[in-house]
Design a protein around this motif. Structure first.
Motif, PDB file in Angstrom:
ATOM      1  N   GLY A 189       0.812  -1.218   0.000  1.00  0.00           N
ATOM      2  CA  GLY A 189       0.000   0.000   0.000  1.00  0.00           C
ATOM      3  C   GLY A 189       0.841   1.261   0.000  1.00  0.00           C
ATOM      4  O   GLY A 189       2.056   1.237  -0.173  1.00  0.00           O
ATOM      5  N   GLY A 190       0.165   2.394   0.203  1.00  0.00           N
ATOM      6  CA  GLY A 190       0.851   3.678   0.215  1.00  0.00           C
ATOM      7  C   GLY A 190       1.030   4.224  -1.179  1.00  0.00           C
ATOM      8  O   GLY A 190       0.831   3.521  -2.173  1.00  0.00           O
ATOM      9  N   ALA A 191       1.393   5.478  -1.218  1.00  0.00           N
ATOM     10  CA  ALA A 191       1.496   6.154  -2.517  1.00  0.00           C
ATOM     11  C   ALA A 191       2.878   6.031  -3.131  1.00  0.00           C
ATOM     12  O   ALA A 191       3.079   6.352  -4.291  1.00  0.00           O
ATOM     13  N   GLU A 192       3.838   5.579  -2.368  1.00  0.00           N
ATOM     14  CA  GLU A 192       5.213   5.633  -2.869  1.00  0.00           C
ATOM     15  C   GLU A 192       5.538   4.550  -3.884  1.00  0.00           C
ATOM     16  O   GLU A 192       6.554   4.621  -4.560  1.00  0.00           O
ATOM     17  N   GLY A 193       4.649   3.514  -3.964  1.00  0.00           N
ATOM     18  CA  GLY A 193       4.847   2.482  -4.979  1.00  0.00           C
ATOM     19  C   GLY A 193       5.967   1.518  -4.706  1.00  0.00           C
ATOM     20  O   GLY A 193       6.420   0.806  -5.596  1.00  0.00           O
ATOM     21  N   ALA A 194       6.445   1.472  -3.490  1.00  0.00           N
ATOM     22  CA  ALA A 194       7.529   0.534  -3.175  1.00  0.00           C
ATOM     23  C   ALA A 194       6.994  -0.888  -3.217  1.00  0.00           C
ATOM     24  O   ALA A 194       5.818  -1.138  -2.951  1.00  0.00           O
ATOM     25  N   PRO A 195       7.846  -1.858  -3.580  1.00  0.00           N
ATOM     26  CA  PRO A 195       7.379  -3.248  -3.571  1.00  0.00           C
ATOM     27  C   PRO A 195       7.013  -3.681  -2.160  1.00  0.00           C
ATOM     28  O   PRO A 195       7.431  -3.063  -1.182  1.00  0.00           O
ATOM     29  N   PRO A 196       6.205  -4.769  -2.042  1.00  0.00           N
ATOM     30  CA  PRO A 196       5.798  -5.214  -0.709  1.00  0.00           C
ATOM     31  C   PRO A 196       7.007  -5.573   0.148  1.00  0.00           C
ATOM     32  O   PRO A 196       8.066  -5.945  -0.352  1.00  0.00           O
ATOM     33  N   GLY A 197       6.809  -5.460   1.436  1.00  0.00           N
ATOM     34  CA  GLY A 197       7.850  -5.862   2.388  1.00  0.00           C
ATOM     35  C   GLY A 197       7.377  -7.062   3.180  1.00  0.00           C
ATOM     36  O   GLY A 197       6.173  -7.243   3.394  1.00  0.00           O
ATOM     37  N   GLU A 198       8.330  -7.891   3.602  1.00  0.00           N
ATOM     38  CA  GLU A 198       7.955  -9.112   4.316  1.00  0.00           C
ATOM     39  C   GLU A 198       8.783  -9.253   5.583  1.00  0.00           C
ATOM     40  O   GLU A 198       9.967  -8.919   5.609  1.00  0.00           O
ATOM     41  N   TYR A 199       8.134  -9.740   6.616  1.00  0.00           N
ATOM     42  CA  TYR A 199       8.867 -10.210   7.794  1.00  0.00           C
ATOM     43  C   TYR A 199       8.403 -11.627   8.051  1.00  0.00           C
ATOM     44  O   TYR A 199       7.204 -11.919   8.079  1.00  0.00           O
ATOM     45  N   TRP A 200       9.365 -12.522   8.233  1.00  0.00           N
ATOM     46  CA  TRP A 200       9.089 -13.955   8.284  1.00  0.00           C
ATOM     47  C   TRP A 200       9.461 -14.466   9.665  1.00  0.00           C
ATOM     48  O   TRP A 200      10.614 -14.355  10.079  1.00  0.00           O
ATOM     49  N   VAL A 201       8.481 -14.988  10.362  1.00  0.00           N
ATOM     50  CA  VAL A 201       8.686 -15.457  11.727  1.00  0.00           C
ATOM     51  C   VAL A 201       8.741 -16.986  11.732  1.00  0.00           C
ATOM     52  O   VAL A 201       7.858 -17.643  11.165  1.00  0.00           O
ATOM     53  N   ASN A 202       9.757 -17.539  12.343  1.00  0.00           N
ATOM     54  CA  ASN A 202       9.853 -18.984  12.560  1.00  0.00           C
ATOM     55  C   ASN A 202      10.181 -19.208  14.013  1.00  0.00           C
ATOM     56  O   ASN A 202      11.222 -18.758  14.485  1.00  0.00           O
ATOM     57  N   ASP A 203       9.312 -19.870  14.718  1.00  0.00           N
ATOM     58  CA  ASP A 203       9.493 -20.022  16.151  1.00  0.00           C
ATOM     59  C   ASP A 203       9.268 -21.472  16.541  1.00  0.00           C
ATOM     60  O   ASP A 203       8.426 -22.151  15.947  1.00  0.00           O
ATOM     61  N   GLN A 204      10.013 -21.935  17.530  1.00  0.00           N
ATOM     62  CA  GLN A 204       9.799 -23.272  18.060  1.00  0.00           C
ATOM     63  C   GLN A 204       9.585 -23.169  19.558  1.00  0.00           C
ATOM     64  O   GLN A 204      10.402 -22.565  20.259  1.00  0.00           O
ATOM     65  N   VAL A 205       8.473 -23.711  20.047  1.00  0.00           N
ATOM     66  CA  VAL A 205       8.124 -23.574  21.456  1.00  0.00           C
ATOM     67  C   VAL A 205       7.607 -24.912  21.985  1.00  0.00           C
ATOM     68  O   VAL A 205       7.327 -25.841  21.225  1.00  0.00           O
ATOM     69  N   ARG A 206       7.481 -24.969  23.303  1.00  0.00           N
ATOM     70  CA  ARG A 206       6.979 -26.176  23.954  1.00  0.00           C
ATOM     71  C   ARG A 206       5.475 -26.108  24.221  1.00  0.00           C
ATOM     72  O   ARG A 206       4.837 -27.122  24.453  1.00  0.00           O
ATOM     73  N   ARG A 207       4.901 -24.903  24.276  1.00  0.00           N
ATOM     74  CA  ARG A 207       3.477 -24.778  24.592  1.00  0.00           C
ATOM     75  C   ARG A 207       2.874 -23.618  23.813  1.00  0.00           C
ATOM     76  O   ARG A 207       3.562 -22.647  23.491  1.00  0.00           O
ATOM     77  N   LEU A 208       1.599 -23.740  23.584  1.00  0.00           N
ATOM     78  CA  LEU A 208       0.855 -22.669  22.915  1.00  0.00           C
ATOM     79  C   LEU A 208       0.143 -21.850  23.978  1.00  0.00           C
ATOM     80  O   LEU A 208      -0.490 -22.403  24.879  1.00  0.00           O
ATOM     81  N   ASP A 209       0.244 -20.552  23.837  1.00  0.00           N
ATOM     82  CA  ASP A 209      -0.414 -19.665  24.781  1.00  0.00           C
ATOM     83  C   ASP A 209      -1.292 -18.702  23.998  1.00  0.00           C
ATOM     84  O   ASP A 209      -0.854 -17.611  23.620  1.00  0.00           O
ATOM     85  N   PRO A 210      -2.533 -19.102  23.719  1.00  0.00           N
ATOM     86  CA  PRO A 210      -3.386 -18.248  22.884  1.00  0.00           C
ATOM     87  C   PRO A 210      -3.527 -16.831  23.424  1.00  0.00           C
ATOM     88  O   PRO A 210      -3.603 -15.868  22.640  1.00  0.00           O
TER      89      PRO A 210
END
Lengths: 469, 464
Positions: A189-210
């Motif tokens: 989005g935005g008016a500047e026309g820049a290509p999309p940006g990405e942040y990629w999360v990879n996590d390993q845990v022992r429990r889920l905490d909603p």
């Protein structure tokens, strides 16, 4: 019945069927895996149960002045299947040599190990509903975000019943849960026309905490947005700030190798007492940290896990040993006999791998460097690395380096414009008197964070080599 | 291990049961056998591939796939899978077809090498490992030589409810040698790794001259200088060119990334991105390639797909769903890492095709810069269009000549900038396919070949 008290688990059943002379050990797993893969907010694939039940048998035989080890694994636990596995292992042991003087298997009465801080009981009871609840909470904050969406991701939960047995009478079992979470965020989005940006999360845990699933989404969204306007970092020898999630990709593999019997056999382990790091830096290996992905009551050879000091106030201290390397040096095993250490196929099925020697969780105590802002202030003029492409550290030479996926310029002691591209690299450990990353740690933050197999504060390293514009 | 075809009756019964609940179901059964030898200064460790088998079963649920898997191929084990899948389906039978074409291929293919691994045997592997270690350790300052030799014979059987029945047995053979040099507390190493689908002939590269060359290189690295830093002319050796092809155009053209709008390449399909000398392909049918497959895990033939044709970006890699979404055909690139893993669009052998320059001509063209050698890793950035390649060593290029040795480096840059800066690709005489392992994200690791000849361009490099 709790999941860690199942009657007569697989390793114990296999042990009953083994008719070969001691010493031998059995490591078994019953794995149930569930996966939800999503594209945006649409579920692409619902997977599970993915059930694998298997075991590995290792036996030890004298071979001249050395010991021969034979290992074989199988998913066939019928009597004929077990007999075949033992036959395979005997044939391998006859051709194998390792310079151990003796191997002393751990012993112990039948016992239930403590799974309380490695087992998510709610996930165990209802995996898919719990994962769906978690994903709902993880994705909820995106409703309030402008121009940032969840691109794709997955949650993979593995519910494992581990059992061990050996010819010295050890019979134990425990249950644990491991969850990997992958989420890619896309900013546009935005008016500047820049290509999309990405942040990629990879996590390993022992429990889920909603309840806390979405706590960091705003930060991640900011990284994705900043990636759109980031420029290459400067080139030079610069102060570099590395948070725990970046250090987790660098330190464990190099330190876990160099501070171990593996390196001692190659005569490249640091001498006890030698200066290997900046004064004030202390590093432990600790297989008992609650909810750490690599914590367990026992290692994969049945040795109780514990806490070892690798570096004390900048000086080399203890080394890590599994059964074989302890046998080579007449030392005691340290609870670091682990399976599935190498990059490759079936890495989450530990039963399919014979034990190797590796770190559990490296633990770096907090320092007095203060908050992130205070560390930036001490850095003065440098860069903050938020994410590296792949540091791919090399245990032998100690070298590491990777592309900056997102980071920030530090100017005048304050975080400034985002940077991306170029490389940051160096050597984790070097011979005494030679500069290295560990010897160049200038400050440690005051708060630790657990990331995969490292618990550490943010570190300021002065300097590292940055190659950019 | 059992021949998977022994389970065909049970598999057919399972699919017949699922067919009553859905318009489409398929199963991929897998088993493997193999042998390896690892030898270093202190130890000799032969090993067997785990006696490992199982099956993944997939059913179309109307709007999504549901899958289950088991390592128990007995009738009772497969019944449990059927029960869980039926539980995951809606109560009414699903009559809609899944997206994309379903394979109806029925065929069998087995690796039939000129020299089967049985000719070598475990004793032969041990002797070869001892010989190689002996050659490497004759060189001064070499503290250790680590030799790994391995073969695996993997069976896969794919059957679906519309007639496909593909059985394959793929034999992969690989050898790796690492020479470790130590002086005054400094440790360095260099390595050699080759392999492919075939037999013992895949280990023919393990000769005394090659072993000694690696040992000398490790020793010389102890005194090597740090690499130059910043943007410069870079000459990639054939192995590094292969990693470039894999990380830049391989991952970027896996069409699931197109469907997710996660590929920087999607909007520029059809455009000219590089010089005429640049052609990049993925080829699951490459004879003897490490990533070669006879059929993919949707029952399509392994095949050659052109991604970049003389500089123009022309193609992508598809499974049935991406083919349906993007009006294309499946390209034989649906792969499961194993029977527990999800099928994804994956590469097979991805490489830069040879050009018509000689290495010497490329060096002269480069004039000054750095030669990157012995790739160790790479990572993609499908949305951002960046790439990272890492190498164990390199040499400076000065006035068109290879000069001083430098230590490990990382290359970073925007793929499109790198393509535009390509100035030449060397010829067939330099071409190789190297063995490697590839993940989808951080998991689902499987064998993938990468290859190419020498390639000249411009990028940012720094120590790593």
């Amino acid at each position: 019945m709790t999941p860690d008290t199942a009657p007569n688990p697989l390793a114990h059943r296999v042990a009953e069927a083994i008719r070969t002379p001691a010493p031998w050990e059995v490591f078994a797993e019953r794995l149930r895996r569930y996966e939800i893969h999503f594209n945006g907010r649409v579920v692409e694939v619902l997977r599970g149960p993915l059930v694998v039940e298997g075991y590995g048998v290792r036996l030890f035989r004298p071979n001249g002045e050395a010991i021969g080890t034979g290992f074989q694994a199988s998913t066939d636990s019928t009597p004929s299947g077990i007999a075949q596995v033992v036959s395979d292992a005997e044939a391998i042991a006859a051709r194998s040599t390792f310079p151990a003087k003796a191997v002393n298997l751990p012993s112990g009465a039948a016992a239930k190990a403590d799974s309380s801080q490695i087992l998510d009981t709610k996930l165990w009871a209802a995996p898919i509903p719990r994962m769906e609840e978690y994903l709902q909470q993880l994705l909820a904050p995106f409703d309030r975000l402008k121009d940032v969406v969840p691109s794709f991701g997955s949650t993979r939960a593995t519910l494992t019943e581990t059992s061990l047995a050996n010819s010295s009478g050890l019979r134990t079992q425990y249950a644990h849960t491991t969850i990997t979470i992958e989420l890619a965020l896309k900013a546009f989005g935005g008016a500047e026309g820049a290509p999309p940006g990405e942040y990629w999360v990879n996590d390993q845990v022992r429990r889920l905490d909603p309840a806390h699933a979405g706590d960091r989404v705003a930060d991640w969204a900011q990284f994705a947005q900043d990636a759109r306007r980031a420029k290459a970092p400067p080139t030079g020898e610069l102060p570099v700030v590395l948070p725990a999630e970046v250090l987790a990709t660098i330190l464990p593999s190099v330190m876990g190798f160099r501070f171990s019997g593996l390196s001692r056999l190659r005569q490249i382990a640091p001498e006890a007492g030698s200066a290997v790091a900046a004064p004030g830096l202390t590093v432990y290996d600790d297989g008992t940290i609650p909810w750490a992905p690599n914590s367990a009551p026992y290692d994969d050879e049945g040795t109780a896990t514990g806490r070892r000091t690798l570096v004390k106030d900048g000086a080399a201290s203890e080394l890590l040993y599994d059964l074989l390397h302890a046998g080579a040096f007449s030392s005691r095993p340290t609870g670091n006999g682990l399976r599935g250490l190498t990059f490759g196929t079936r890495d989450w099925m530990r039963f399919a791998h014979d034990p190797g020697l590796g770190p559990t969780t490296l633990d770096v105590p907090a320092g007095s460097g203060g908050s992130d802002a205070e560390l930036a202030e001490v850095a003065g003029d440098g860069i903050w690395v938020q994410q590296l492409g792949w540091a791919s550290p090399d245990g032998l030479s100690g070298a590491f380096g990777g592309e900056v996926r997102i980071g920030y310029r530090i100017r005048g002691g304050k975080l400034a414009e985002p940077v991306r591209g170029g490389t940051v690299g160096g050597v984790v450990l070097a011979p005494p008197g030679t500069p290295s990353m560990l010897s160049s740690v200038a400050a440690l933050g005051s708060k630790v964070e657990l990331c995969d197999s490292l618990r550490s504060p943010t570190m300021l390293v002065k300097p590292l080599t940055v190659a950019g514009a | 291990m059992s021949d998977l075809r022994d389970f065909e009756g049970e598999i057919d019964r399972l699919l017949t049961r699922l067919e009553k609940r859905s318009a489409y179901a398929d199963i991929m059964a897998q088993s493997a056998q193999g042998q390896s030898v690892r030898m270093d200064r202190q130890s000799t460790r032969p090993a067997s591939e785990p006696r490992f088998q199982g099956a993944a079963v997939r059913v179309w649920a109307g709007t999504k796939w549901v899958e289950a898997a088991t390592s128990d191929l007995s009738p009772a084990g497969l019944e449990v899978v059927a029960d869980s899948l039926e539980g995951a389906l809606e109560s009414d039978a699903v009559r809609s077809e899944p997206p994309g074409p379903s394979s109806t291929t029925a065929a069998t293919s087995l690796t039939d090498p000129p020299h089967p691994v049985s000719e070598l045997g475990v004793e032969g592997m041990l002797k070869l490992a001892r010989d190689v270690r002996g050659w490497v350790t004759q060189v001064p300052s070499i503290r250790d030589a680590i030799v790994n030799l391995a073969w695996t014979d993997e069976q896969r059987l794919f059957v679906n409810t519309v007639g496909a029945r593909c059985y394959q047995s793929v034999m992969r053979v690989r050898g790796t040698v690492a020479a470790v040099a130590v002086e005054n507390g400094k440790v360095e190493f260099d390595f050699l790794s080759e392999g492919g689908v075939g037999g013992v002939e895949q280990l023919d590269f393990l000769t005394e001259p090659h072993a000694k060359e690696i040992a000398e290189s490790a020793r010389e690295l102890l005194a090597a200088s740090t690499p130059p830093t910043g943007e410069m002319t870079v000459l990639l050796d054939p192995g590094v060119a292969g990693i470039f092809a894999h990380e830049s155009f391989g991952h970027g053209t896996e069409a699931d990334q197109f469907v997710r709008d996660r590929s920087y390449l999607k909007p520029i399909l059809g455009e000219v991105l590089g010089p005429e000398s640049l052609t990049i392909v993925d080829n699951g049918a490459y004879p003897g390639g490490w990533g070669t497959i006879y059929y993919d895990d949707e029952g399509n033939l392994g095949q050659r797909t052109v991604l970049v044709d003389k500089g123009r970006f022309v193609g992508a890699l598809h499974d049935r769903e991406t083919a349906a979404a993007l009006h294309a055909k499946p390209t034989g690139n649906t792969r499961r890492a194993d029977f527990v893993s999800r099928p994804f669009v994956r590469m097979t052998n991805t490489y830069v095709e040879p050009g018509d320059w000689s290495k010497e001509e490329l060096l002269k063209e480069a004039k000054n810069g750095v030669l990157l050698e012995h790739a160790t890793s790479g990572i993609e950035d499908p949305l951002g269009g960046q790439m990272q390649l890492k190498v164990k060593k390199g040499h400076r290029i000065e006035n068109g000549e290879v000069t001083g040795l430098v230590t490990s480096m990382a290359l970073s840059g925007r793929v499109l900038d790198f393509l535009r800066a390509i100035r030449g690709v060397s010829d067939q005489s330099d071409f190789i396919i190297s063995p490697g392992f590839c993940g989808k994200g951080h998991s689902d690791i499987l064998p993938a070949g990468t290859g190419g000849p020498y390639l000249l361009s411009t990028a940012v490099v720094g120590p790593a």
